[in-house]
Design an enzyme around this catalytic site. Structure first.
Site, PDB file in Angstrom:
ATOM      1  N   GLU A   1       4.488  18.921 -24.145  1.00 43.26           N
ATOM      2  CA  GLU A   1       3.983  19.258 -22.974  1.00 43.26           C
ATOM      3  C   GLU A   1       4.786  20.521 -22.283  1.00 43.26           C
ATOM      4  OE1 GLU A   1       2.086  17.450 -21.265  1.00 43.26           O
ATOM      5  OE2 GLU A   1       1.963  15.657 -21.938  1.00 43.26           O
TER       6      GLU A   1
ATOM      7  N   LYS B   1       3.617  22.789 -13.549  1.00 44.08           N
ATOM      8  CA  LYS B   1       3.033  21.664 -12.804  1.00 44.08           C
ATOM      9  C   LYS B   1       3.154  21.517 -11.395  1.00 44.08           C
ATOM     10  CE  LYS B   1       2.308  16.834 -13.741  1.00 44.08           C
ATOM     11  NZ  LYS B   1       2.882  15.457 -14.646  1.00 44.08           N
TER      12      LYS B   1
ATOM     13  N   LYS C   1       1.399  10.981 -10.361  1.00 50.96           N
ATOM     14  CA  LYS C   1       0.441  10.153 -11.049  1.00 50.96           C
ATOM     15  C   LYS C   1       1.148   8.960 -11.380  1.00 50.96           C
ATOM     16  CE  LYS C   1      -3.326  12.689 -13.302  1.00 50.96           C
ATOM     17  NZ  LYS C   1      -3.850  13.212 -14.708  1.00 50.96           N
TER      18      LYS C   1
ATOM     19  N   GLU D   1      -6.501  15.666  -8.593  1.00 53.03           N
ATOM     20  CA  GLU D   1      -7.156  15.854  -9.725  1.00 53.03           C
ATOM     21  C   GLU D   1      -8.621  15.976  -9.587  1.00 53.03           C
ATOM     22  OE1 GLU D   1      -5.783  14.813 -14.081  1.00 53.03           O
ATOM     23  OE2 GLU D   1      -7.561  13.070 -13.650  1.00 53.03           O
TER      24      GLU D   1
ATOM     25  N   ASN E   1      -4.436  18.108 -18.335  1.00 53.56           N
ATOM     26  CA  ASN E   1      -4.792  17.194 -19.346  1.00 53.56           C
ATOM     27  C   ASN E   1      -5.062  18.075 -20.539  1.00 53.56           C
ATOM     28  OD1 ASN E   1      -4.618  14.751 -17.798  1.00 53.56           O
ATOM     29  ND2 ASN E   1      -6.441  15.332 -16.879  1.00 53.56           N
TER      30      ASN E   1
ATOM     31  N   ARG F   1       0.874  -1.282   0.073  1.00 52.39           N
ATOM     32  CA  ARG F   1      -0.076  -0.062   0.155  1.00 52.39           C
ATOM     33  C   ARG F   1       0.837   1.223   0.023  1.00 52.39           C
ATOM     34  NH1 ARG F   1      -2.902  -3.584   3.642  1.00 52.39           N
ATOM     35  NH2 ARG F   1      -4.953  -4.167   2.638  1.00 52.39           N
TER      36      ARG F   1
ATOM     37  N   HIS G   1      -5.148  10.680 -26.038  1.00 52.59           N
ATOM     38  CA  HIS G   1      -5.085   9.356 -25.477  1.00 52.59           C
ATOM     39  C   HIS G   1      -5.640   8.272 -26.652  1.00 52.59           C
ATOM     40  CE1 HIS G   1      -4.188  10.341 -21.116  1.00 52.59           C
ATOM     41  NE2 HIS G   1      -2.940  10.509 -21.656  1.00 52.59           N
TER      42      HIS G   1
ATOM     43  N   ARG H   1      -6.371  20.524 -11.301  1.00 46.11           N
ATOM     44  CA  ARG H   1      -5.403  19.475 -11.884  1.00 46.11           C
ATOM     45  C   ARG H   1      -5.604  19.038 -13.352  1.00 46.11           C
ATOM     46  NH1 ARG H   1      -1.128  14.963  -9.330  1.00 46.11           N
ATOM     47  NH2 ARG H   1      -0.232  14.577 -11.413  1.00 46.11           N
TER      48      ARG H   1
ATOM     49  N   HIS I   1       3.812   9.897 -27.248  1.00 49.28           N
ATOM     50  CA  HIS I   1       2.663  10.589 -26.413  1.00 49.28           C
ATOM     51  C   HIS I   1       2.776  12.037 -26.863  1.00 49.28           C
ATOM     52  CE1 HIS I   1       0.271  11.772 -23.073  1.00 49.28           C
ATOM     53  NE2 HIS I   1       1.044  12.588 -22.561  1.00 49.28           N
TER      54      HIS I   1
ATOM     55  N   HIS J   1      -5.251  16.149 -24.046  1.00 50.38           N
ATOM     56  CA  HIS J   1      -5.066  14.793 -23.788  1.00 50.38           C
ATOM     57  C   HIS J   1      -6.342  13.749 -23.816  1.00 50.38           C
ATOM     58  CE1 HIS J   1      -1.451  16.210 -21.938  1.00 50.38           C
ATOM     59  NE2 HIS J   1      -0.758  15.021 -21.532  1.00 50.38           N
TER      60      HIS J   1
END
Length: 370
Positions: free
Chosen positions: A182, A224, A140, A234, A242, A118, A249, A238, A261, A245
């Site tokens: 980015e 960022k 992330k 998010e 994206n 965990r 994606h 946040r 990417h 994105h």
């Protein structure tokens, strides 16, 4: 940028940027760790051996694992192999994962660290421009599934992020170009100076030995870091990270991750700009600015026609989608992102035509939209 810059991300960790930063990996490992799992991209075997020696020199028992290249690393099967290795070698909660590689490596390494017991510490050492300005910063982590990209993952902040600019010296130019998407994204959503610097000298924006690229890297990471510190998980703000994105994606999955990417994000930003223009949010001039600044560094700004049905199906599974409502990050001006929820189907299709059909012009003036 000075020889070395340190950016604090909230109260959690530092991002260190500079040359020779790879020498700091052992010092970044938390006190009390006895074992380290070092995962690395295939092209970095010799660098990984140096890092492993440094970790062993600090008294750690080091387990080294080379990952499959790029997105092939981000699978449940690879993660399971690493979990087995951690179990076999008795890794405890005070031990550490070190991820050396591009965005796929840091995504996977972070996910394995987040999920083992965990949560165990992870030190992120991005080796690509994309990894430095995006994947390794922000906590992330994730893996891909046949249904989509990063649909399985966790938020898990690293204990440190070390961005060694020496690693960019041998990065293929195509990867530098892709990573710049980015950086430019951060310019559009928050820091207009980034756009000014790229537009003033696109070649300098990709020169690993000059002064402009390090400044761009630092500026993008600061954007960022500020967003992540305000919204780690998010819940609202946040999502602006994206930008572009959702469509990107979709391209990546339809292309079975053969696209870089950053290349997909570049096209995704043009799509988002066209969509915002059709929705009456963004001017034609700013749509054109997207096309101009992205193409100036060699990024793609279009995608092939005839794939709309596939792309729309994938976008419906995007993480930002709520129920049957598609949600996009959009701009009203440079530095002013907003959320566009449930756009008209005709706008969605028209924006796709604008990025896929050479005979299609940009969106109409905002007052004509709709």
């Amino acid at each position: 940028m000075s020889a070395r810059a340190t950016i604090r991300v909230g109260d959690d960790y530092d991002v260190v940027i500079g040359r020779g930063v790879l020498d700091d990996v052992a010092a970044a490992v938390p006190t009390g760790a006895m074992r380290a799992l070092l995962v690395h991209a295939p092209a970095l075997a010799s660098r990984a051996a140096e890092v492993a020696d440094s970790l062993r020199g600090s008294g750690l028992d080091v387990l080294v694992r080379e990952l499959p290249d790029a997105e092939a690393a981000k699978t449940a099967e690879v993660a399971a192999q690493l979990w087995s290795a951690l179990g076999e070698h008795g890794f405890t909660r005070t031990d550490v994962v070190v991820a050396l590689g591009g965005g796929a490596t840091t995504d996977l390494g972070g996910f394995v660290a987040a999920s083992w017991l965990r949560g165990v510490p992870v030190v992120q050492v991005p080796s690509t421009l994309l990894g430095m300005v995006d994947a390794a910063v922000g906590g992330k982590t994730g893996i891909n599934t046949p249904e989509g990209k990063n649909l399985v993952g966790a938020f898990h902040s690293p204990v440190a992020v070390l961005c060694d600019l020496d690693l960019l010296d041998t990065l293929p130019r195509a990867d530098l170009v892709a990573g710049s998407a980015e950086i430019i994204k951060c310019g559009f959503i928050a820091d207009p100076v980034i756009l000014d610097l790229v537009e003033a000298d696109p070649a300098a924006a990709l020169d690993v030995h000059g002064d402009v690229l390090p400044e761009l890297i630092e500026r993008a990471i600061r954007v960022k870091a500020e967003v992540v510190a305000a919204d780690l998980k998010e819940s609202s703000l946040r999502e602006i990270l994206n930008y572009g994105h959702t469509f990107a994606h979709a391209i990546e999955q339809v292309e079975q991750y053969r696209w870089r990417h950053g290349d997909a994000v570049a096209v995704g930003m043009v799509y988002a700009a066209e969509l915002a223009c059709y929705a009456g949010l963004l001017s034609q001039d700013l749509v054109q600015r997207h096309r101009d600044v992205l193409s100036s560094v060699g990024l793609p700004i279009s995608y092939e026609p005839g794939r709309w049905g596939e792309l729309l199906t994938v976008m419906a599974r995007d993480k930002k989608t709520r129920g049957a409502t598609l949600r996009f990050v959009a701009l009203t001006h440079v530095g002013s992102p907003t959320r566009l929820e449930g756009p008209e189907p005709s706008w969605l299709r028209a924006a796709y035509d604008a990025v896929s059909l050479p005979t299609t012009t940009s969106c109409p003036q905002p007052e004509q939209a709709g």
